[in-house]
Write an enzyme that holds these catalytic residues in place. Structure first.
Site, PDB file in Angstrom:
ATOM      1  N   TRP A 169       0.874  -1.036  -0.042  1.00  0.00           N
ATOM      2  CA  TRP A 169      -0.135  -0.198  -0.053  1.00  0.00           C
ATOM      3  C   TRP A 169       0.816   1.304   0.239  1.00  0.00           C
ATOM      4  CZ3 TRP A 169      -2.201   2.743   4.826  1.00  0.00           C
ATOM      5  CH2 TRP A 169      -3.282   3.508   4.374  1.00  0.00           C
ATOM      6  N   ASP A 182      -0.545  -5.695   9.628  1.00  0.00           N
ATOM      7  CA  ASP A 182      -1.483  -4.670   9.340  1.00  0.00           C
ATOM      8  C   ASP A 182      -2.841  -5.259   9.023  1.00  0.00           C
ATOM      9  OD1 ASP A 182      -2.872  -2.425   8.478  1.00  0.00           O
ATOM     10  OD2 ASP A 182      -1.376  -1.987   6.778  1.00  0.00           O
ATOM     11  N   ALA A 208      -6.216  -4.176   8.418  1.00  0.00           N
ATOM     12  CA  ALA A 208      -7.227  -3.213   8.067  1.00  0.00           C
ATOM     13  C   ALA A 208      -8.660  -3.637   7.435  1.00  0.00           C
ATOM     14  CB  ALA A 208      -6.592  -2.211   6.923  1.00  0.00           C
ATOM     15  N   LYS A 243     -12.856   0.337   7.580  1.00  0.00           N
ATOM     16  CA  LYS A 243     -13.443  -0.470   6.514  1.00  0.00           C
ATOM     17  C   LYS A 243     -14.480  -1.259   7.085  1.00  0.00           C
ATOM     18  CE  LYS A 243     -10.666   1.421   4.035  1.00  0.00           C
ATOM     19  NZ  LYS A 243      -9.421   1.256   3.556  1.00  0.00           N
TER      20      LYS A 243
HETATM   21  C1  PLP Z   1      -3.294  -1.977   3.955  1.00  0.00           C
HETATM   22  C2  PLP Z   1      -4.038  -0.589   4.762  1.00  0.00           C
HETATM   23  N1  PLP Z   1      -3.685  -0.423   6.028  1.00  0.00           N
HETATM   24  C3  PLP Z   1      -4.179   0.499   6.872  1.00  0.00           C
HETATM   25  C4  PLP Z   1      -5.129   1.481   6.228  1.00  0.00           C
HETATM   26  C5  PLP Z   1      -5.570   2.272   7.347  1.00  0.00           C
HETATM   27  O1  PLP Z   1      -6.647   2.860   7.144  1.00  0.00           O
HETATM   28  P1  PLP Z   1      -7.284   4.084   8.313  1.00  0.00           P
HETATM   29  O2  PLP Z   1      -5.929   4.862   8.629  1.00  0.00           O
HETATM   30  O3  PLP Z   1      -8.289   4.943   7.551  1.00  0.00           O
HETATM   31  O4  PLP Z   1      -7.844   3.375   9.260  1.00  0.00           O
HETATM   32  C6  PLP Z   1      -5.408   1.084   5.179  1.00  0.00           C
HETATM   33  C7  PLP Z   1      -6.769   2.114   4.688  1.00  0.00           C
HETATM   34  O5  PLP Z   1      -7.090   2.075   3.390  1.00  0.00           O
HETATM   35  C8  PLP Z   1      -5.257   0.104   4.291  1.00  0.00           C
HETATM   36  O6  PLP Z   1      -5.471  -0.028   3.100  1.00  0.00           O
END
Ligand code: PLP
Length: 401
Positions: free
Chosen positions: A130, A211, A213, A246
């Site tokens: 990401w 991670d 998410a 999400k």
């Molecule tokens: C791979 C991944 N990690 C972490 C996040 C963290 O998102 P947020 O900070 O919006 O909770 C996302 C959000 O798109 C993600 O795709």
């Protein structure tokens, strides 16, 4: 002083959003932005969240500060959701948790913790990963390196190459792993592969940074945490960055937490004292509202049941779209195998077309995806899936890769 600053190039995703907004064609399709969408193209407030929010607001008597670790019962409820009730790390009191402003905040807290413990820590990330992982993890001065991951010829994982690279790393290297629904590729590890990876991490004394998410959006709430639960049970040190953006649809409420598993309760207390200091030095305290909502849901069997059904409905919609898309593409583009889309998990896939083809989809058919062909499957709807497949067929005919 500030006049020395030069304007930075526009962030690719923000640029894509602006192009989409400016497009007036009614057929336009947004597969760029990484948010879940329902069959009306909306990102609604989940009904369980709406109910929980009303309860929270009805009861709230103060807006006074909470604390640097945030809402402690929320942190504990999240540890149970992520690790499962009665996980051995929980019963051994080896887990310490801190609320964070979203998964991004949790990733940054974890990175700062590693830097504090070992300033020359190298974090190894998948190829690709990401895009935000890079600034989030390197922004505090950590070095990033890459390990092989996505296999574009199969749409799966180059697992033996990945293991081979990780098996050569020095002890105390941090390995960032997507717990499920890999962003941007959708290619996940199988349970058997998680077990093999565990042995490499154990043998080389690597520190996994997981991670999480998309818990619940891939195979199921428990299934998506398979690797997380295994590693937390078997390894001495593991960090887990969790996002509620999400699966609870709480994006703008910035809700998440970091769990750190260490060897003893006393080490855990030392780690938490550093996390509190780090949080105090960046933003002091996390926002409360989203965490209060999640706690309300996880603390009520009825609301939790309702939320499980709602996250299950999101998951089924994504899985259903994946299968419909494979069928539709097989009909319109028989020369190309898109079967991998059906075996991948979560919202994203690398569609596997080149940048010129991505631009042709955008310019001629009003279909927007990232230049590297990452597409958000949830951006499709029953009524435009066929349009999408036909557009792809035309683009592949005119500009074959
Ligand atoms: C791979 C991944 N990690 C972490 C996040 C963290 O998102 P947020 O900070 O919006 O909770 C996302 C959000 O798109 C993600 O795709």
């Amino acid at each position: 002083m500030l006049e020395r600053l030069e304007r930075l190039p526009t962030d690719p995703i923000l640029g894509l959003m602006a192009l989409f907004r400016a497009d007036v064609d009614p057929r336009k399709v947004d597969l760029g932005v990484g948010v879940y969408r329902d069959d009306e193209g909306e990102t609604p407030v989940l009904p369980a969240v709406r109910r929980a929010e009303q309860n929270v607001l009805g009861r709230q008597t103060t807006k006074s500060y909470v604390s640097a670790v945030g809402n402690a019962p929320f942190n504990q409820a999240m540890a149970r959701l992520v690790l499962g009730e009665a996980h051995p790390a929980l019963t051994a009191d080896r887990v310490r948790s801190i609320q964070a402003p979203g998964g991004c905040g949790a990733l940054r807290l974890g990175a700062e913790l590693f830097r504090t413990a070992q300033p020359d820590t190298v974090v190894h990330v998948s190829t690709p990963t990401w895009a935000n992982h890079v600034p989030l993890l390197s922004g505090c001065g950590l070095k990033l390196e890459k390990y092989p991951y996505y296999d574009s010829s199969t749409g799966g994982v180059k697992f033996s190459e990945m293991l081979g690279t990780l098996d050569r790393l020095p002890a105390r290297s941090v390995v960032l792993l997507h717990a499920s629904c890999h962003n941007p590729t959708g290619a996940d590890l199988s349970d058997a592969q998680w077990r093999e990876l565990l042995e490499v991490c154990r043998r080389r004394a690597l520190v996994p940074f997981l991670d999480l998410a998309y818990q619940g959006l891939g195979r199921g709430v428990g299934e998506d945490a398979f690797g997380v639960r295994l590693f937390a049970a078997e390894l001495p040190e593991v960090a887990i960055a969790v996002s509620c953006s999400k699966n609870f649809g709480l994006y703008r409420e910035r809700t998440g937490c970091l769990h750190v598993i260490s060897q003893t309760p006393a080490q855990g207390d030392a780690i938490l004292s550093h996390l509190v200091r780090i949080a105090r030095s960046i933003y002091s305290m996390p926002p409360d509202h989203g965490a209060a909502i999640v706690l309300e849901i996880l603390g009520s069997p009825t609301l939790q049941e309702q939320w499980s059904e709602e996250v299950g409905a999101m998951r089924k919609r994504i899985t259903g779209l994946r299968h419909e898309l494979v069928k539709s593409l097989a009909k319109h583009c028989p020369q190309r195998d898109f079967g991998f889309i059906g075996t991948q998990r979560g919202m994203f896939s690398f569609f596997g077309i080149d940048t010129a083809q991505v631009h042709a989809l955008r310019d001629q058919h009003h279909i927007y995806m990232m230049d590297d062909s990452r597409m958000n499957i949830a951006g499709l709807r029953a009524d435009n899936l066929e349009y999408f497949a036909q557009a792809v067929a035309q683009v592949l005919r005119v500009t074959p890769a």
